[in-house]
Design a protein around this motif. Sequence first.
Motif, mmCIF file in Angstrom:
data_model
loop_
_atom_site.group_PDB
_atom_site.id
_atom_site.type_symbol
_atom_site.label_atom_id
_atom_site.label_comp_id
_atom_site.label_asym_id
_atom_site.label_seq_id
_atom_site.Cartn_x
_atom_site.Cartn_y
_atom_site.Cartn_z
ATOM 1 N N MET A 1 0.826 -1.187 0.000
ATOM 2 C CA MET A 1 0.000 0.000 0.000
ATOM 3 C C MET A 1 0.874 1.256 0.000
ATOM 4 N N ILE A 2 0.611 2.154 -0.914
ATOM 5 C CA ILE A 2 1.352 3.406 -0.997
ATOM 6 C C ILE A 2 0.544 4.496 -0.302
ATOM 7 N N SER A 3 1.196 5.189 0.604
ATOM 8 C CA SER A 3 0.537 6.293 1.287
ATOM 9 C C SER A 3 1.398 7.543 1.141
ATOM 10 N N LEU A 4 0.833 8.649 1.470
ATOM 11 C CA LEU A 4 1.532 9.921 1.361
ATOM 12 C C LEU A 4 0.988 10.856 2.427
ATOM 13 N N ILE A 5 1.892 11.480 3.137
ATOM 14 C CA ILE A 5 1.496 12.506 4.096
ATOM 15 C C ILE A 5 1.907 13.844 3.498
ATOM 16 N N LYS A 6 0.992 14.798 3.501
ATOM 17 C CA LYS A 6 1.348 16.138 3.039
ATOM 18 C C LYS A 6 0.519 17.161 3.789
ATOM 19 N N GLN A 7 1.140 18.323 3.980
ATOM 20 C CA GLN A 7 0.458 19.385 4.719
ATOM 21 C C GLN A 7 1.087 20.730 4.365
ATOM 22 N N LEU A 8 0.231 21.742 4.257
ATOM 23 C CA LEU A 8 0.687 23.115 4.082
ATOM 24 C C LEU A 8 1.156 23.625 5.445
ATOM 25 N N ILE A 9 2.375 24.132 5.489
ATOM 26 C CA ILE A 9 2.976 24.558 6.752
ATOM 27 C C ILE A 9 3.569 25.951 6.584
ATOM 28 N N GLU A 10 3.332 26.804 7.564
ATOM 29 C CA GLU A 10 3.956 28.123 7.573
ATOM 30 C C GLU A 10 5.250 28.041 8.372
ATOM 31 N N ILE A 11 6.318 28.545 7.793
ATOM 32 C CA ILE A 11 7.608 28.521 8.478
ATOM 33 C C ILE A 11 7.581 29.542 9.607
ATOM 34 N N LYS A 12 7.858 29.044 10.803
ATOM 35 C CA LYS A 12 7.866 29.924 11.972
ATOM 36 C C LYS A 12 9.240 29.965 12.634
ATOM 37 N N SER A 13 10.132 29.078 12.211
ATOM 38 C CA SER A 13 11.478 29.041 12.777
ATOM 39 C C SER A 13 12.337 30.139 12.170
ATOM 40 N N LYS A 14 12.836 31.029 13.013
ATOM 41 C CA LYS A 14 13.683 32.109 12.518
ATOM 42 C C LYS A 14 15.028 31.588 12.030
ATOM 43 N N ASN A 15 15.362 30.371 12.407
ATOM 44 C CA ASN A 15 16.636 29.781 12.011
ATOM 45 C C ASN A 15 16.635 29.240 10.586
ATOM 46 N N PHE A 16 15.453 29.100 9.988
ATOM 47 C CA PHE A 16 15.368 28.400 8.710
ATOM 48 C C PHE A 16 16.026 29.156 7.556
ATOM 49 N N SER A 17 16.369 30.406 7.749
ATOM 50 C CA SER A 17 17.056 31.163 6.696
ATOM 51 C C SER A 17 18.578 31.076 6.844
ATOM 52 N N GLN A 18 19.060 30.373 7.861
ATOM 53 C CA GLN A 18 20.490 30.262 8.103
ATOM 54 C C GLN A 18 21.031 28.957 7.516
ATOM 55 N N ALA A 19 22.148 29.056 6.820
ATOM 56 C CA ALA A 19 22.727 27.908 6.116
ATOM 57 C C ALA A 19 23.029 26.746 7.070
ATOM 58 N N TYR A 20 23.585 27.036 8.228
ATOM 59 C CA TYR A 20 23.928 25.973 9.168
ATOM 60 C C TYR A 20 22.684 25.193 9.589
ATOM 61 N N TYR A 21 21.606 25.905 9.888
ATOM 62 C CA TYR A 21 20.365 25.256 10.315
ATOM 63 C C TYR A 21 19.785 24.405 9.186
ATOM 64 N N VAL A 22 19.815 24.926 7.972
ATOM 65 C CA VAL A 22 19.306 24.172 6.815
ATOM 66 C C VAL A 22 20.141 22.912 6.615
ATOM 67 N N ALA A 23 21.459 23.007 6.779
ATOM 68 C CA ALA A 23 22.326 21.834 6.639
ATOM 69 C C ALA A 23 21.969 20.772 7.679
ATOM 70 N N GLU A 24 21.708 21.192 8.905
ATOM 71 C CA GLU A 24 21.291 20.250 9.953
ATOM 72 C C GLU A 24 19.937 19.629 9.626
ATOM 73 N N PHE A 25 19.021 20.438 9.129
ATOM 74 C CA PHE A 25 17.698 19.953 8.712
ATOM 75 C C PHE A 25 17.853 18.864 7.646
ATOM 76 N N VAL A 26 18.691 19.121 6.657
ATOM 77 C CA VAL A 26 18.917 18.157 5.573
ATOM 78 C C VAL A 26 19.565 16.883 6.117
#
Length: 85
Positions: A1-26
């Motif tokens: 069975m193939i499933s998919l989770i998806k949701q519209l999300i507003e970015i609220k983390s002020k760190n998400f524009s920083q390269a280091y934080y994005v690298a950790e996220f990835v």
Amino acid sequence: MISLIKQLIEIKSKNFSQAYYVAEFVNIANSYKSYITFVYNNKEISVKNVIEVMSLRLDIGDKIVLKANGKDEKYAFMKLKGLII
């Protein structure tokens, strides 16, 4: 069975524009087996690629669709969503 989770999300983390934080996220995204993407401005990219995520230039208030599909999709989705909001 193939499933998919998806949701519209507003970015609220002020760190998400920083390269280091994005690298950790990835790095965290890469620890999951599921296929995980962002959709932003009609462009869908893999969240497992730091260059693609950085190219979106996301910031607080931007709205993205987070999608996860695979064996560990629920865990991946919840963890990554928690880092965005």
